[in-house]
Scaffold this motif. Structure first.
Motif, PDB file in Angstrom:
ATOM      1  N   PRO A  59     -57.528   5.354  29.508  1.00  0.00           N
ATOM      2  CA  PRO A  59     -57.479   5.317  30.823  1.00  0.00           C
ATOM      3  C   PRO A  59     -57.075   6.544  31.325  1.00  0.00           C
ATOM      4  N   GLU A  60     -55.668   6.502  30.999  1.00  0.00           N
ATOM      5  CA  GLU A  60     -55.243   7.098  32.359  1.00  0.00           C
ATOM      6  C   GLU A  60     -54.944   9.043  31.625  1.00  0.00           C
ATOM      7  N   LEU A  61     -55.458   9.080  30.777  1.00  0.00           N
ATOM      8  CA  LEU A  61     -55.959  10.471  30.088  1.00  0.00           C
ATOM      9  C   LEU A  61     -55.974  11.782  31.064  1.00  0.00           C
ATOM     10  N   HIS A  62     -54.608  12.826  31.403  1.00  0.00           N
ATOM     11  CA  HIS A  62     -54.572  13.490  31.962  1.00  0.00           C
ATOM     12  C   HIS A  62     -54.531  15.103  31.702  1.00  0.00           C
ATOM     13  N   HIS A  63     -55.419  15.897  31.446  1.00  0.00           N
ATOM     14  CA  HIS A  63     -55.685  17.135  31.217  1.00  0.00           C
ATOM     15  C   HIS A  63     -55.686  18.322  32.502  1.00  0.00           C
ATOM     16  N   THR A  64     -55.105  19.341  31.830  1.00  0.00           N
ATOM     17  CA  THR A  64     -54.843  20.470  32.395  1.00  0.00           C
ATOM     18  C   THR A  64     -55.188  21.820  31.589  1.00  0.00           C
ATOM     19  N   ARG A  65     -55.917  22.662  31.834  1.00  0.00           N
ATOM     20  CA  ARG A  65     -56.471  23.647  31.657  1.00  0.00           C
ATOM     21  C   ARG A  65     -55.641  25.125  32.289  1.00  0.00           C
ATOM     22  N   TYR A  66     -55.343  25.427  30.657  1.00  0.00           N
ATOM     23  CA  TYR A  66     -54.584  26.979  30.667  1.00  0.00           C
ATOM     24  C   TYR A  66     -55.028  28.278  30.754  1.00  0.00           C
ATOM     25  N   ARG A  67     -56.089  28.411  29.691  1.00  0.00           N
ATOM     26  CA  ARG A  67     -57.094  29.529  29.726  1.00  0.00           C
ATOM     27  C   ARG A  67     -58.351  28.485  29.328  1.00  0.00           C
ATOM     28  N   ILE A  68     -59.399  29.839  30.013  1.00  0.00           N
ATOM     29  CA  ILE A  68     -60.973  30.059  29.693  1.00  0.00           C
ATOM     30  C   ILE A  68     -61.443  30.709  28.902  1.00  0.00           C
ATOM     31  N   LEU A  69     -62.037  31.150  28.349  1.00  0.00           N
ATOM     32  CA  LEU A  69     -62.687  32.698  27.482  1.00  0.00           C
ATOM     33  C   LEU A  69     -63.792  31.846  27.295  1.00  0.00           C
ATOM     34  N   ALA A  70     -64.985  33.349  27.252  1.00  0.00           N
ATOM     35  CA  ALA A  70     -65.870  33.186  27.251  1.00  0.00           C
ATOM     36  C   ALA A  70     -66.766  34.372  26.419  1.00  0.00           C
ATOM     37  N   ASP A  71     -67.290  34.595  25.214  1.00  0.00           N
ATOM     38  CA  ASP A  71     -67.795  35.499  24.767  1.00  0.00           C
ATOM     39  C   ASP A  71     -69.124  34.912  23.769  1.00  0.00           C
ATOM     40  N   PRO A  85     -49.400   8.062  30.982  1.00  0.00           N
ATOM     41  CA  PRO A  85     -47.295   9.064  31.576  1.00  0.00           C
ATOM     42  C   PRO A  85     -46.469   8.570  30.285  1.00  0.00           C
ATOM     43  N   GLY A  86     -46.066   9.169  30.879  1.00  0.00           N
ATOM     44  CA  GLY A  86     -45.085   9.194  29.614  1.00  0.00           C
ATOM     45  C   GLY A  86     -45.079   9.243  27.840  1.00  0.00           C
ATOM     46  N   ALA A  87     -46.598   9.506  27.618  1.00  0.00           N
ATOM     47  CA  ALA A  87     -47.555   9.702  26.390  1.00  0.00           C
ATOM     48  C   ALA A  87     -46.735  11.083  25.894  1.00  0.00           C
ATOM     49  N   THR A  88     -46.782  11.084  24.543  1.00  0.00           N
ATOM     50  CA  THR A  88     -46.352  12.336  24.419  1.00  0.00           C
ATOM     51  C   THR A  88     -47.450  13.938  23.845  1.00  0.00           C
ATOM     52  N   PRO A  89     -47.459  15.027  25.240  1.00  0.00           N
ATOM     53  CA  PRO A  89     -48.351  15.389  25.632  1.00  0.00           C
ATOM     54  C   PRO A  89     -49.041  15.948  24.218  1.00  0.00           C
ATOM     55  N   HIS A  90     -50.261  16.774  24.041  1.00  0.00           N
ATOM     56  CA  HIS A  90     -50.776  17.775  23.135  1.00  0.00           C
ATOM     57  C   HIS A  90     -51.245  19.426  23.690  1.00  0.00           C
ATOM     58  N   VAL A  91     -51.560  20.495  21.982  1.00  0.00           N
ATOM     59  CA  VAL A  91     -52.254  21.189  22.854  1.00  0.00           C
ATOM     60  C   VAL A  91     -53.519  20.680  22.205  1.00  0.00           C
ATOM     61  N   VAL A  92     -54.750  21.396  23.311  1.00  0.00           N
ATOM     62  CA  VAL A  92     -55.887  20.676  22.780  1.00  0.00           C
ATOM     63  C   VAL A  92     -57.215  22.063  23.363  1.00  0.00           C
ATOM     64  N   VAL A  93     -57.713  22.592  22.117  1.00  0.00           N
ATOM     65  CA  VAL A  93     -58.609  24.079  22.541  1.00  0.00           C
ATOM     66  C   VAL A  93     -59.321  23.607  21.782  1.00  0.00           C
TER      67      VAL A  93
END
Length: 263
Positions: A59-71, A85-93
């Protein structure tokens, strides 16, 4: 339609993962939706069940976008995701394919963020100048794509690590947590990989480019019997040379909830 696809996918993603708004699935997901996430199932109703479970568990999921590509019909989101909060961050593509205004296919690669990196860089920021995470509209997309695809061909097909000397330039910033900066380090990495794993293959599945950013989705296998890894690599091209690299790598599991493969 790339700009419209990008706007729609960003809205869809935010509503789904930030707000748990399932109505966007009815509005934007096609009836033939195919999911390549090994834990996901196909179809809008399957996606609803997954989001209901996932948001309930996080329920506390937070995401920050760094790149958006459209092709063309593809839209890619490069995101830092934290379940709580305090959990291991993940790279998600995430990669979405859009057809007539509807999302009809999805791939992703998910990788935990380690505590330290060899180069001392995080896995998301832009270090090359100008320090912009978004694609530069003044840079030729086709030229950026040509440079990166040539590098990949000469590495994957010709097995020639010296290609980095022709297509990249120092300072070459490396965000893979296990690798060092520099063209020489990249060349050494693949020289060692080919020597240690002579049967290694890198099978390119799709290339997504916009401006000075190019993403390559490929299947890395160390030998013919290896399930391998799903990899999405980002390259930044400035003044005709590659200056920066990010990636996300996920092992291909032995079993999957669907028959679509990760590719």
């Amino acid at each position: 339609m790339s700009a419209e696809n990008k706007e729609m996918v960003v809205h869809f993603y935010d509503q789904l993962f930030s707000h748990g708004n399932l109505e966007v699935i009815d509005k934007f997901v096609g009836p033939t939706y195919t999911n390549h996430n090994p834990q996901g199932v196909d179809g809008p109703e399957g996606l609803k069940r997954f989001i209901t479970y996932f948001k309930g568990a996080n329920p506390e999921l937070h995401h920050t976008r760094y790149r958006i590509l459209a092709d063309g019909d593809l839209v890619l989101l490069h995101t830092r995701s934290v379940a709580a909060p305090g959990a291991t961050p993940h790279v998600v593509v995430d990669v979405f394919r859009v057809e007539e205004g509807r999302i009809v296919e999805h791939w992703d690669v998910i990788q935990p963020v380690p505590d330290t990196t060899v180069g001392g860089h995080d896995l998301f920021s832009t270090l090359s100048a100008p320090a912009e995470n978004g694609p530069d509209p003044l840079v030729s997309t086709s030229e950026s794509k040509r440079i990166v695809t040539r590098l990949f061909h000469e590495i994957a097909v010709d097995r020639d690590p010296s290609a980095f000397e022709r297509y990249a330039v120092d300072p070459f910033y490396e965000h893979n947590p296990q690798h060092a900066d520099g063209v020489a380090a990249a060349k050494e990495l693949f020289t060692g990989l080919f020597a240690t794993h002579p049967e290694v293959t890198l099978d390119v599945k799709r290339v997504i480019a916009e401006g000075d950013y190019v993403a390559v989705h490929h299947h890395l296998k160390l030998n013919p019997d290896d399930p391998g890894f799903s990899c999405i690599e980002f390259f930044r091209v400035r003044d005709g040379r590659i200056v920066e690299h990010w990636d996300a790598v996920q092992p291909v599991p032995a079993a999957s909830a669907n028959d679509n493969t990760m590719f």
